[in-house]
Design an enzyme around this catalytic site. Structure first.
Site, short mmCIF file in Angstrom:
data_model
loop_
_atom_site.label_atom_id
_atom_site.label_comp_id
_atom_site.label_asym_id
_atom_site.label_seq_id
_atom_site.Cartn_x
_atom_site.Cartn_y
_atom_site.Cartn_z
N GLY A 1 0.83 -1.20 0.00
CA GLY A 1 0.00 0.00 0.00
C GLY A 1 0.87 1.25 0.00
N SER A 2 0.37 2.29 0.66
CA SER A 2 0.97 3.63 0.49
C SER A 2 2.33 3.81 1.15
CB SER A 2 0.00 4.69 1.01
OG SER A 2 -1.17 4.71 0.22
N THR A 3 2.74 2.92 2.04
CA THR A 3 4.11 3.05 2.58
C THR A 3 5.14 2.88 1.46
OG1 THR A 3 4.07 0.70 3.18
CG2 THR A 3 3.54 2.29 4.92
N PHE A 4 4.74 2.20 0.38
CA PHE A 4 5.63 1.98 -0.76
C PHE A 4 5.83 3.27 -1.57
CE2 PHE A 4 6.93 -0.05 -4.81
CZ PHE A 4 7.87 -0.96 -4.32
N LYS A 5 4.95 4.25 -1.34
CA LYS A 5 5.06 5.52 -2.06
C LYS A 5 6.35 6.26 -1.73
CE LYS A 5 0.05 6.10 -2.50
NZ LYS A 5 -1.17 6.77 -1.98
#
Length: 637
Positions: free
Chosen positions: A293-297
């Site tokens: 999810g968004s931690t990969f951003k």
């Protein structure tokens, strides 16, 4: 030929000379053996007569980085039988059965074996002192006690998946006990006695004791107090959200040293047999793979900044979706965020904005950063059971795969990979090797014999880009989706994550998410990075609401424990109506009581004593406290 007296006499002399020669040879041989081969003969004889009872070497202790004992040994007597010395086997089995909680038939079978020695297992292995005393009082011929060691875990289930456990023979079966079994277990010694061919002890012969060699003590990078902070917060989250599982990691981003690691569900290593294998065999921090999810951003924004594909002040309009290959990729906010800067794209975790960054980077460039940061391969942390995760193969990547990867969907990663990658991004741009072993100590001298000295690896981004990413993620915590991780007095950076889980049929599950948050502090010079992921929390399923407060609880105590000083140069929190506001408490000592009321308008005031001047105050001044805190002032003349 006629035999004469002369021939008979000659033959007699020859025979006599031969007998004399043989006797002389025997005498010389006997003298040689007795004078020159005494030790050799003695050793051969003793080898035939000697019977050895094994004595275990003590398994090395496992210590935290401050050398507090996380695992050590306690004495555990074990019952052995020497069948040849047992005269009445039926009586012996009858007396031992109730004490060892074994059947009489089983014991009789064991002590009837044609062998030198046999363990009376399982009931006689590693027994209590009380049971051992009962055995000794029986004075049964052929029944003896030998000392073994049993692993003891003074903190129960703390760090269970890291430590692991040992089997009945003290062999490592899981965790760090398994990985470093050879160094921990040491070498056996023995107690030796002499017996005849039937196994009966030879009287008036002394016993021999060969001292065992103890295993080395293992010093971990784990910190007992930080581990306790982690375990406490996970227990609170279990009670509050009743999730399917939780994983938490605390690491020094500059060295790769793991300071804390825990999972839920967990188990007690001393009682592992009462838990399912999937609980004690799976260290979720290194085994579990899922869409981040968004931690990969964080990876996407770091790559875009490094390659000059974005200016954070640049404007971007978010209508609430973006079209990619005839697919509408929606933003989490219905209707979108409208006009915003790319800094706000990161603060708001805006999916269309990150898809745009992925498109600017392109397939080859984005995936090169993903691979350089260690995704798709094991980190090689010194623990068993690590997974590699999954990335799209180059032949599989089209416009849609590129878009989803940019915001953390379609790839599969492990928690340890994420922590290692973010550490490289925020520590100045260099990869680190995650590890959990600090070194090895000799149990006798207490001196290090091996010390784990690890250097930083290759550079993945520049120091300038690393600083810019840190400032951006600090803004996420102060102004964006990570507000619940804000700690007054500390500069905290971080990123939320909310990812749908994939079901057995390959489709995304409804209302079933893994929510996460990764945070670090201080934001300008990180000393600690904390990651928490919660699997399918009941009720709320947003990373900013569920996991950010858990990370805050772990990080705040960790920073205070590490004696990181509070500062006033952090970004001010962009308050919502329901946020707790913090204000500076002035130093009131010496002030007139009339001025005190003006200076404490955000706090509650209690006045104690009489007079016009403040002579003391509690809490002390020059600190930041939540509004409505009670401030007591003491008056005097």
């Amino acid at each position: 030929m006629r035999v004469t007296h002369m021939i008979i006499r000659k033959r007699t002399y020859i025979v006599l000379l031969m007998v004399i020669f043989i006797f002389v040879g025997l005498i010389f041989r006997l003298g040689y053996l007795q004078l020159y081969k005494t030790h050799w003969l003695t050793d051969k004889a003793e080898d035939l007569w000697r019977r050895d009872i094994p004595v275990e070497g003590k398994r090395g202790k496992i210590l935290d980085q401050s050398e507090k004992e996380l695992v050590y040994n306690i004495s555990a007597p074990t019952v052995i039988a020497i069948p040849a010395q047992i005269k009445d086997k039926e009586m012996t089995a009858e007396k031992l059965a109730p004490i060892l909680n074994m059947s009489q038939e089983k014991i009789f079978q064991l002590i009837s074996k044609r062998t030198l020695m046999v363990y009376l297992a399982p009931g006689g292995r590693k027994i209590s002192e009380d049971v051992a005393n009962q055995i000794l009082r029986l004075r049964l011929p052929g029944i003896a006690l030998t000392e073994e060691n049993r692993r003891y875990y003074p903190y129960g289930s703390l760090a269970a998946h890291v430590l692991g456990f040992t089997g009945i023979d003290n062999q490592g079966l899981t965790g760090i006990e398994l990985v470093y079994d050879d160094k921990l277990k040491g070498q056996r010694g023995s107690i030796s006695f002499f017996s005849d061919a039937k196994g009966r002890e030879i009287p008036n012969e002394r016993d021999f004791y060969k001292e065992p060699i103890h295993g080395l003590d293992l010093v971990l990078t784990l910190d007992l107090n930080i581990q306790k902070f982690v375990e406490r917060e996970l227990d609170k989250a279990i009670e509050k959200y009743n999730p399917e599982g939780i994983v938490a990691l605390v690491m020094n981003p500059n060295t790769g040293a793991v300071l804390g690691m825990a999972n839920r569900p967990t188990y007690f290593p001393s009682d592992y047999k009462n838990y399912p294998q999937e609980v004690y065999n799976r260290n979720l921090a290194i085994w579990k793979t899922f869409e981040p999810g968004s931690t990969f951003k964080i990876v996407t924004i770091a790559a875009a900044l490094e390659e000059g594909k974005v200016n954070l002040k640049e404007s971007f309009f978010d209508p609430g979706f973006i079209l990619v290959a005839n697919h509408r990729i929606r933003c989490w906010k219905a209707g979108g965020h409208g006009q915003q800067s790319f800094l706000q794209v990161v603060e708001n975790s805006c999916n269309p904005g990150f898809v745009t960054l992925g498109q600017r980077l392109g397939e080859e460039l984005l995936f090169s950063y993903i691979r350089k940061l260690g995704f798709g391969q094991k980190t090689n942390i010194d623990l068993p059971g690590e997974a590699s995760g999954l990335l799209f193969k180059p032949s599989q990547v089209g416009p849609l795969e590129l878009a989803t990867t940019a915001f953390g969907q379609g790839v599969s990663v492990t928690p340890i990979q994420q922590v290692a990658a973010v550490s490289a991004i925020i520590n100045g741009g260099q990869k680190v090797q995650p590890h959990i072993v600090k070194g090895w100590k000799d149990p006798v001298t207490n001196m290090y014999v091996i010390k784990n000295e690890l250097e930083k690896g290759e550079r993945v981004i520049s120091a300038e880009t690393s600083e810019l990413v840190r400032l951006t993620l600090e803004s996420v915590v102060a102004n964006g989706t990570g507000k619940n991780a804000y700690i007054d007095g500390y500069r905290v950076g971080g990123k939320t994550g909310t990812a749908q889980k994939v079901g057995p049929d390959g489709r995304y599950l409804k209302n079933n998410h893994i929510v996460s948050f990764i945070g670090f502090a201080p934001a300008d010079k990180p000393e600690v990075v904390v990651y928490v992921a919660v699997d399918n929390p009941q009720g709320i399923q947003f990373g900013g609401l569920v996991t950010a407060p858990i990370v805050k609880g772990i990080m705040e105590d960790t920073l205070q424990y590490l004696k990181v000083e509070k500062r006033k140069d952090q970004l001010e929190l962009e308050y919502r109506y329901d946020d707790t506001r913090y204000y500076d408490v002035p130093n009131l000592i010496g002030q007139d009581i009339k001025d005190v009321r003006k200076n404490l308008q955000h706090f509650q005031l209690e006045i104690i004593g009489e007079g016009n001047k403040v002579i003391n105050q509690l809490p002390k001044g020059d600190q930041r406290l939540p509004g409505d805190t009670m401030i007591r002032v003491y008056l005097g003349n």
